[in-house]
Enzyme design. Structure first.
Site, PDB file in Angstrom:
ATOM      1  N   CYS A 180      34.481  39.533  34.234  1.00 43.68           N
ATOM      2  CA  CYS A 180      33.859  40.216  35.073  1.00 43.68           C
ATOM      3  C   CYS A 180      32.868  39.138  35.713  1.00 43.68           C
ATOM      4  O   CYS A 180      32.362  38.425  34.864  1.00 43.68           O
ATOM      5  CB  CYS A 180      33.017  41.166  34.345  1.00 43.68           C
ATOM      6  N   ASP A 181      32.792  39.313  36.931  1.00 47.18           N
ATOM      7  CA  ASP A 181      31.932  38.332  37.573  1.00 47.18           C
ATOM      8  C   ASP A 181      30.481  38.407  37.449  1.00 47.18           C
ATOM      9  O   ASP A 181      29.738  37.357  37.138  1.00 47.18           O
ATOM     10  CB  ASP A 181      31.994  38.413  39.240  1.00 47.18           C
TER      11      ASP A 181
END
Length: 114
Positions: free
Chosen positions: A10-11
């Site tokens: 997940c960024d």
């Protein structure tokens, strides 16, 4: 001990982990994909942050859910049931600071904590 809960790819989780590292802050990472969502912690997060904030209705996982399943989420209990079955629908990262819990990454807010 600070515990950061999320998904490694997940960024936002990547940004949060990088920020903690840059600040020299020790933390433990809990991977939802490998370790699952601890039900007792999920209940605590929902109480502390609110289930509405914890449930990511903007994400891809939510949008891919059957509309009937989406419509069935109307309170904390139904939201927690969905989040346990689909951890990717939890807004990330969830951080247990020991005394309280935050949802999402906020560098300014976090800097005020440490």
């Amino acid at each position: 001990m600070i515990i950061l809960y999320g998904i490694p790819n997940c960024d936002t989780v990547k940004k949060a982990r990088a920020w903690l590292g840059e600040q020299g802050i020790n933390y433990q990472f809990h991977d939802f994909k490998k370790q699952g969502v601890p039900p007792d912690q999920l209940a605590r997060w929902a109480q502390a942050a609110g289930w509405e904030k914890l449930l990511n209705r903007q994400g891809t996982t939510w949008r891919k859910l059957d509309p009937a399943l989406q419509a069935s989420v109307h309170d904390s209990a139904s939201a927690q049931t969905l989040m346990l079955a689909n951890p990717s629908v939890i807004k990330r990262p969830v951080v247990d600071w020991g005394k309280d819990v935050t949802v999402g990454f906020d560098a300014q807010g976090w800097a005020a904590r440490v």
